[in-house]
Enzyme design. Structure first.
Site, PDB file in Angstrom:
ATOM      1  N   TYR A 133      38.903  34.373  38.617  1.00 44.62           N
ATOM      2  CA  TYR A 133      40.292  34.829  38.552  1.00 44.62           C
ATOM      3  C   TYR A 133      40.710  35.289  39.935  1.00 44.62           C
ATOM      4  O   TYR A 133      39.962  36.009  40.603  1.00 44.62           O
ATOM      5  CB  TYR A 133      40.426  35.975  37.539  1.00 44.62           C
ATOM      6  CG  TYR A 133      41.831  36.550  37.440  1.00 44.62           C
ATOM      7  CD1 TYR A 133      42.872  35.796  36.885  1.00 44.62           C
ATOM      8  CD2 TYR A 133      42.120  37.830  37.892  1.00 44.62           C
ATOM      9  CE1 TYR A 133      44.161  36.321  36.787  1.00 44.62           C
ATOM     10  CE2 TYR A 133      43.402  38.361  37.792  1.00 44.62           C
ATOM     11  CZ  TYR A 133      44.420  37.606  37.243  1.00 44.62           C
ATOM     12  OH  TYR A 133      45.697  38.127  37.150  1.00 44.62           O
ATOM     13  N   ASP A 140      37.179  35.685  47.653  1.00 38.66           N
ATOM     14  CA  ASP A 140      37.979  36.699  46.971  1.00 38.66           C
ATOM     15  C   ASP A 140      37.033  37.845  46.630  1.00 38.66           C
ATOM     16  O   ASP A 140      36.302  37.800  45.641  1.00 38.66           O
ATOM     17  CB  ASP A 140      38.606  36.094  45.716  1.00 38.66           C
ATOM     18  CG  ASP A 140      39.461  37.111  44.973  1.00 38.66           C
ATOM     19  OD1 ASP A 140      39.362  38.318  45.290  1.00 38.66           O
ATOM     20  OD2 ASP A 140      40.223  36.696  44.083  1.00 38.66           O
ATOM     21  N   LYS A 171      41.459  46.582  44.966  1.00 42.66           N
ATOM     22  CA  LYS A 171      40.786  47.593  44.152  1.00 42.66           C
ATOM     23  C   LYS A 171      40.240  48.770  44.976  1.00 42.66           C
ATOM     24  O   LYS A 171      40.975  49.701  45.250  1.00 42.66           O
ATOM     25  CB  LYS A 171      39.699  46.933  43.308  1.00 42.66           C
ATOM     26  CG  LYS A 171      40.307  45.822  42.410  1.00 42.66           C
ATOM     27  CD  LYS A 171      39.465  45.465  41.248  1.00 42.66           C
ATOM     28  CE  LYS A 171      39.975  44.229  40.550  1.00 42.66           C
ATOM     29  NZ  LYS A 171      40.647  44.451  39.284  1.00 42.66           N
TER      30      LYS A 171
HETATM   31  N1  PMP Z   1      40.995  38.643  42.499  1.00 49.61           N
HETATM   32  C1  PMP Z   1      40.053  39.140  41.702  1.00 49.61           C
HETATM   33  C2  PMP Z   1      38.618  38.704  41.918  1.00 49.61           C
HETATM   34  C3  PMP Z   1      40.371  40.023  40.694  1.00 49.61           C
HETATM   35  O1  PMP Z   1      39.412  40.489  39.882  1.00 49.61           O
HETATM   36  C4  PMP Z   1      41.727  40.419  40.525  1.00 49.61           C
HETATM   37  C5  PMP Z   1      42.153  41.397  39.452  1.00 49.61           C
HETATM   38  N2  PMP Z   1      41.268  41.732  38.499  1.00 49.61           N
HETATM   39  C6  PMP Z   1      42.671  39.884  41.387  1.00 49.61           C
HETATM   40  C7  PMP Z   1      42.284  39.008  42.369  1.00 49.61           C
HETATM   41  C8  PMP Z   1      44.120  40.259  41.263  1.00 49.61           C
HETATM   42  O2  PMP Z   1      44.297  41.570  41.676  1.00 49.61           O
HETATM   43  P1  PMP Z   1      45.558  42.417  41.165  1.00 49.61           P
HETATM   44  O3  PMP Z   1      45.387  42.654  39.709  1.00 49.61           O
HETATM   45  O4  PMP Z   1      45.502  43.661  42.008  1.00 49.61           O
HETATM   46  O5  PMP Z   1      46.766  41.604  41.470  1.00 49.61           O
END
Ligand code: PMP
Length: 452
Positions: free
Chosen positions: A164, A259, A287
């Site tokens: 994701y 990511d 995060k």
């Molecule tokens: N990349 C990863 C690996 C994530 O786990 C998440 C959210 N869980 C995101 C991107 C998106 O981040 P956000 O919810 O702050 O938009």
């Protein structure tokens, strides 16, 4: 790491059953919310649909615990989806936020705190000379993808099934029918032309990665991957997998995007790149580097980052980017992670939890696989190893639902989805972990009683 040991269990005393009944304040609050907030929540997973339970409304958090509006306490393994590696309300973070807010909540102008944070991030990651701050992981990825396309002059993005990367249009795609063929939009509202600019291949599959470069010669701008997948449950990379992605990108003039929104500053100060020894061209962070406030970033070498406006032709901007209150929380959190033994402590707590839950399941006769990378772990209800999304989906989701309700009723708050990680923080004490294992034993026994 796949744990199957059956040699650990410790009884640590009484665990209170929680109230989440038809008269609870949370139930009433959810009904009220549903009238004015789409689905009653501001992010879908919070509605608890996949576990079929009413979501508790949270009133406050302290250390490793959260408390709902009905007065129930939970040991929290969501920790704001990994943002709160220091636990809830860490005094150093709260003090930093308070001090920053007193000086002003936003200027839309440069501040020193941003520079300090950027220096700390560049110091932690060998692959990062410069960063750009944004307000969410979604934005970090969306901007990194644009930067990769601008840099290479190519359009195609390769993404791994089950990873994701936030909810920008090009990332909401799933695999088409054949390997390396056009992808399908996984959400309504994503135009086909946009979905077709992303190719989806299985995670941990070197042959598929080689094949995709063979089929799309000179077309691939970037490969994006969670270096440890944590959105299909936790799945560590197979030996050599990340290095092979690095080699393929180098050979084909493509950008490798890691990511690390979850893994950054979690697996180590230098994230998955430090642990696995493979460097990305662009790294997305979120995060933890928001310290519980909305902040995220992407970064890379000077050469790549200078492609961004105002120096270069790739446009990217944000009203609240580098917000001073969020930056203060981030600086305080990153400073806490610089202490001696922090990551060793996280490893020890999560290792104990892995071992204890594994043994509890074994004792109750419930087959589980626990995948773990540092302080990230997840419980799959299957006997077989879980190395990609197809294997994660083949685990028993009904069992997970039972396990989740049981754990919640015993005062443990795991993520309300079989495909999300458990996050251990520095606030989780040995006693918290032992209580969790005890709740695990009761939960696995109850599951066995139902299915047996
Ligand atoms: N990349 C990863 C690996 C994530 O786990 C998440 C959210 N869980 C995101 C991107 C998106 O981040 P956000 O919810 O702050 O938009």
């Amino acid at each position: 790491m796949f744990a199957t040991a059956c040699n650990y269990f410790k009884n640590t005393g009484e665990i209170m059953m929680q109230k989440n009944n038809s008269e609870s304040k949370s139930r009433a609050a959810f009904e009220r919310a549903a009238r004015v907030i789409a689905g009653g929540v501001n992010s879908p997973v919070r509605a608890y649909r996949s576990v079929g339970v009413q979501p508790p409304f949270i009133e406050r958090g302290n250390g490793a615990k959260i408390y709902d509006i009905d007065g129930n306490a939970y040991i929290d393994y969501v920790c704001s989806w990994g943002a709160l590696i220091a636990g809830h309300g860490h005094p150093a973070v709260i003090e930093a936020v308070r001090k920053a807010a007193e000086k002003g909540t936003s200027f839309g102008a440069p501040t020193l705190g941003e520079v300090e944070l950027a220096e700390k991030i560049a110091g932690a990651y060998r692959s990062i000379d410069k960063i750009r701050m944004v307000s969410s992981g979604t934005e970090a990825v969306m901007s990194a993808v644009r930067l990769a396309r601008g840099r290479t002059g190519k359009d195609l993005i390769v993404k791994m099934e089950g990873c994701y990367h936030g909810h920008s249009d090009g990332m909401l795609v799933s695999a088409g029918s054949g390997l390396a063929e056009s992808s399908l939009a996984s959400s309504a509202g994503v135009p086909e032309q946009i979905a077709s600019a992303t190719v989806v291949i299985p995670y941990n599959d070197v042959a598929a990665a080689r094949a995709v470069f063979g089929m799309h010669i000179d077309k691939i701008a970037a490969v994006i991957v969670e270096p440890v997948a944590a959105n299909m449950g936790v799945i560590p990379p197979a030996d050599g997998y990340l290095q092979e992605l690095r080699n393929l990108c180098d050979r084909n003039n493509a950008v490798l995007i890691f990511d690390e929104v979850i893994t950054g500053f979690r697996l180590a100060r230098g994230g998955a790149q430090e642990v696995y020894g493979v460097e990305a061209d662009i790294t997305c962070l979120g995060k933890i580097i928001g310290g519980g406030l909305p902040a995220a970033a992407f970064g890379g070498s000077t050469e790549i980052m200078d492609e961004l406006a105002p120096d270069g032709p790739v446009y990217q901007a944000g009203t609240l980017s580098g917000n001073p209150v969020a930056v203060a929380a981030a600086n305080a959190t990153v400073d806490l992670l610089c202490g001696n033994g922090v990551y060793e402590g996280l490893e020890a707590s999560a290792g104990l939890l892995e071992e204890g839950l594994s043994a509890a399941a074994c004792k109750a006769g419930v087959p589980v696989r626990i995948n773990r990378a540092g302080s990230l772990l997840s419980v799959f209800f299957t006997e077989r190893p879980v190395r990609n999304f197809a294997e994660a989906k083949s685990a028993d989701i009904k069992q997970f639902k039972r396990y989740f309700s049981q754990m919640l009723s015993h005062g443990i708050y795991p993520a309300p989805s079989a495909f999300e990680a458990m996050f251990v923080s520095i606030a989780h004490s040995r006693e918290d972990i032992e209580r969790t294992i005890e709740a695990g034993e009761r939960s696995f026994e109850a599951i066995n009683a139902v299915s047996g």
